[in-house]
Each structure stands twice: as structure tokens, then as C-alpha cells.
Design an enzyme around this catalytic site. Sequence first.
Site, PDB file in Angstrom:
ATOM      1  N   ASP A  14       0.805  -1.222   0.000  1.00  0.00           N
ATOM      2  CA  ASP A  14       0.000   0.000   0.000  1.00  0.00           C
ATOM      3  C   ASP A  14       0.837   1.271   0.000  1.00  0.00           C
ATOM      4  O   ASP A  14       0.536   2.219  -0.735  1.00  0.00           O
ATOM      5  CB  ASP A  14      -0.949   0.002   1.199  1.00  0.00           C
ATOM      6  CG  ASP A  14      -2.094  -0.994   1.033  1.00  0.00           C
ATOM      7  OD1 ASP A  14      -2.369  -1.380  -0.116  1.00  0.00           O
ATOM      8  OD2 ASP A  14      -2.694  -1.382   2.046  1.00  0.00           O
ATOM      9  N   ARG A  95       2.543   3.966  16.990  1.00  0.00           N
ATOM     10  CA  ARG A  95       1.972   5.005  16.122  1.00  0.00           C
ATOM     11  C   ARG A  95       2.296   6.421  16.592  1.00  0.00           C
ATOM     12  O   ARG A  95       2.648   7.264  15.769  1.00  0.00           O
ATOM     13  CB  ARG A  95       0.471   4.808  15.960  1.00  0.00           C
ATOM     14  CG  ARG A  95       0.034   3.499  15.321  1.00  0.00           C
ATOM     15  CD  ARG A  95       0.988   2.926  14.311  1.00  0.00           C
ATOM     16  NE  ARG A  95       0.462   1.760  13.617  1.00  0.00           N
ATOM     17  CZ  ARG A  95       1.171   0.703  13.287  1.00  0.00           C
ATOM     18  NH1 ARG A  95       2.453   0.639  13.617  1.00  0.00           N
ATOM     19  NH2 ARG A  95       0.635  -0.293  12.624  1.00  0.00           N
ATOM     20  N   ASP A 124      -5.521   2.582  13.207  1.00  0.00           N
ATOM     21  CA  ASP A 124      -4.312   3.355  12.964  1.00  0.00           C
ATOM     22  C   ASP A 124      -4.576   4.681  12.266  1.00  0.00           C
ATOM     23  O   ASP A 124      -3.857   5.653  12.477  1.00  0.00           O
ATOM     24  CB  ASP A 124      -3.309   2.527  12.158  1.00  0.00           C
ATOM     25  CG  ASP A 124      -2.623   1.469  12.997  1.00  0.00           C
ATOM     26  OD1 ASP A 124      -2.658   1.587  14.236  1.00  0.00           O
ATOM     27  OD2 ASP A 124      -2.051   0.518  12.423  1.00  0.00           O
ATOM     28  N   SER A 175      -2.553 -10.589   7.249  1.00  0.00           N
ATOM     29  CA  SER A 175      -1.845  -9.325   7.390  1.00  0.00           C
ATOM     30  C   SER A 175      -1.049  -9.332   8.687  1.00  0.00           C
ATOM     31  O   SER A 175      -1.538  -9.792   9.727  1.00  0.00           O
ATOM     32  CB  SER A 175      -2.855  -8.173   7.389  1.00  0.00           C
ATOM     33  OG  SER A 175      -2.215  -6.949   7.669  1.00  0.00           O
TER      34      SER A 175
END
Length: 404
Positions: A14, A95, A124, A175
Site C-alpha cells: 500500500d 503510532r 491506525d 496481514s
Amino acid sequence: MTARVILAFSGGLDTSVAIPFLAERMGAEVIAMTVDCGQGGEDMEAIRRRALDCGAVESIVVDAKQEFIRDYCFPAIRANALYMGRYPLVSALSRPLIVKHLAAAADRFGGTHVAHGCTGKGNDQVRFEAGLAVLKPDLQCIAPARDHAWTRDKAIAFAEERGLPIEASEAKPYSVDQNLWGRAVEAGLLEDIWNAPLEDMYTYTTNPAASTEADELVIGFERGVPTRIDGRSLPPFELVTELNARAGARGVGRLDMVEDRLVGIKSREVYEAPAAITLLAAHRELEGVTIERDLARFKRQVDQRWTELVYDGLWYAPLKSALDLFIANTQQYVTGDVRLTLCGGRAEVTGRRSAASLYQYDLATYGEGDAFDQSAAKGFVDLWRLPSKIAAMRDRRYDGREQP
């Protein structure tokens, strides 16, 4: 003026596709930034070069391994952070660190926008954008995968059309997101919550059933922060790395749970966090002997709220900052050692000691040397039960009759 986009670059499909996509759609210059949180796997230099090969005008890697453990994971230990009582915030803790470096990169490179590769289903996206709203409120946030409803098939086709130097398979089974604090696996066969995880999903831990030889260790803490293993002082990154290896070899830290996401859905997640689960178990035990009862009871409420704030992307929120101060105050005496045995997927505490312990042997013992004055207990019990007794007497007076 040409737009300059600072992209949080993972090296995956991505974010690799996002580079030419943003350049084509916006006419933007893309600066790719990768933060090394100890995720391992692919070489960071290879990831940096891939961003350039995909069209980034700049590509940087920030080595934040020590910073991640010291400034993000260790505060989570002091807060006994387990979301829903189980999940040690594996992704959530990284994050705000990435956000911090995105903001710094925007200052350094004159960024006008910030981009990430999150979808609209996950937590996220909130963590990135809520953090940036505090640190760099003037920046616009772009999420190509979310805003343009990319599917994996579309992203692969886009990459193939432009000859991007990435390897991706439509048959990828699940994932994965990982860093030194742990590893998260989702999607694929796990989306059927009746399916059991496959053994090949795990890389940080061995099968607990195959772990037969116990490993005993002693973890030392200073003011709630782990600093030693078996008497050896270690820097944060090295301490967690060693515990990941030792606890992981005994199958410690596997979690399979259905999680309440911030966006309102439930999601099935499989986690591995051997060091995190071991450290949290040890820290809770040391708090148990060094923090006074009422303070400990209230701190449990604070710990839960702190954990929820971090999970929900509010690392930089005022309430979280205020709770940090409270938690720091509670840790002034959380210094000492905890002994654990690692075996069969469990981290069992078998001993604890502290010069600041509130445990007094002469008050706790039932044997020789008992200094507890049991004669004082009768009066204490009478006074303690008095409010409940008075209320019960009142209830009996009005039982079956109209209330006053």
C-alpha cells in the site's frame, strides 16, 4: 507551489503504491519516512531504496528502537497497559512515535501534507491523524487506501502497470504488523472466528506444548522501569530483545482474541508479545508489594483509562498527559526484583523483593513472632460494619410498608 507529501513508509504494497499515486494525482513530491521500531524482517536500507525506486524524491530511515522502548513501551509497563485485560498495545504504542517523526520530517523537508497507508476499518488512521492534529495541525492528512477505497487486487494491478519493484501475492494468507514489543496477525482465515490459528502464523514464539525446559530469571526495576535481567543492567532495546528470545522460546505471550476496535466493529486478532507479557506480569507483582492499598485500587482505574486512551489514538491528549503525572507519582517506590519461571507458555512469578516493600513478615505470619494485635480487630469490625447494619435495620422497619 509544489506539494510535498511526507509518507509514513512501511515498504509494503500500500505505501509503495502510494508514492506514484500521490505523485500522479497531486503532482506532489513524496518524501518517504520509515521508522525502525525493531520490527526486523527486511533490511532497512532495502526499504529505503525501494521508496526511491518507486519515485520518492527523498527516503529516510529513523532508528528509533531505543526511543520506542524507553519512551513508549516502558510507560506502558508502568501503566500495566493491557487493552481489554489482554492486549499489550503492540501497534498502538508505535503510532505516536511514528507521528512524532512524521511531524519532524515535515519541518525538515517543508512538508505540506502527510500520508499514511491505513484503511478506513482500522484504528491506525485515527492514531496517525489525532496525533498530527496536536503536533502539526496545519498539515493535511491523506490516506490513499482509505480515501480511494483501494482493494488489494487494485493495488497489485496498479503496481504491475507501473513496474514497481515490490513483491505481492493475491494469495497472501493474512496481514502482519510487528515491532520489538510484539507481533499482530489478522485477516485471512482468522476472519472466521471459529478457525484456529495455524502454527506457521507464529514467529516470535515456539509452540507452548513443545516448551518443556523451564527458564528462571530475575527482572530488576527502578521506579517502575525494568533495568536488569539476572543482575545485569541492560539498555531498553537489549533488555526487551533478550526477554523476547527467552520468553518466546517457552511459548510465552500468545494471544487470540476478538477485539473492540475504535471504529465500532469487532476484529479477530492473534498476537505474540513474549517480552511484554513477561514484563507486565513482573511489574504488577512488584506494585503489589510496594503500593498502598487505596492508591493501588485507584491506580487500577487509571491504568485502564490510560490504556484506552492510547488504544484510541490519544497519546498526545491532555487527559493522557495528566494521567502520566499520576502514574509517575505512584512509581516512586516500585523498585526491586521479581523472579519468574518461564515454561509452557506461562510467565509465573515465584518471588519478589524490595527495600520499599509494604509487606511486613511479623504482621503477616501466623507462626512464631506474630506481632499483629488481633484483639484490636473486633472493634474495627464493629465500626466497619456499622453503616451497613444501620441501613439494614432501617430496611426491616419499612419492609412491606409505604416508604417515608
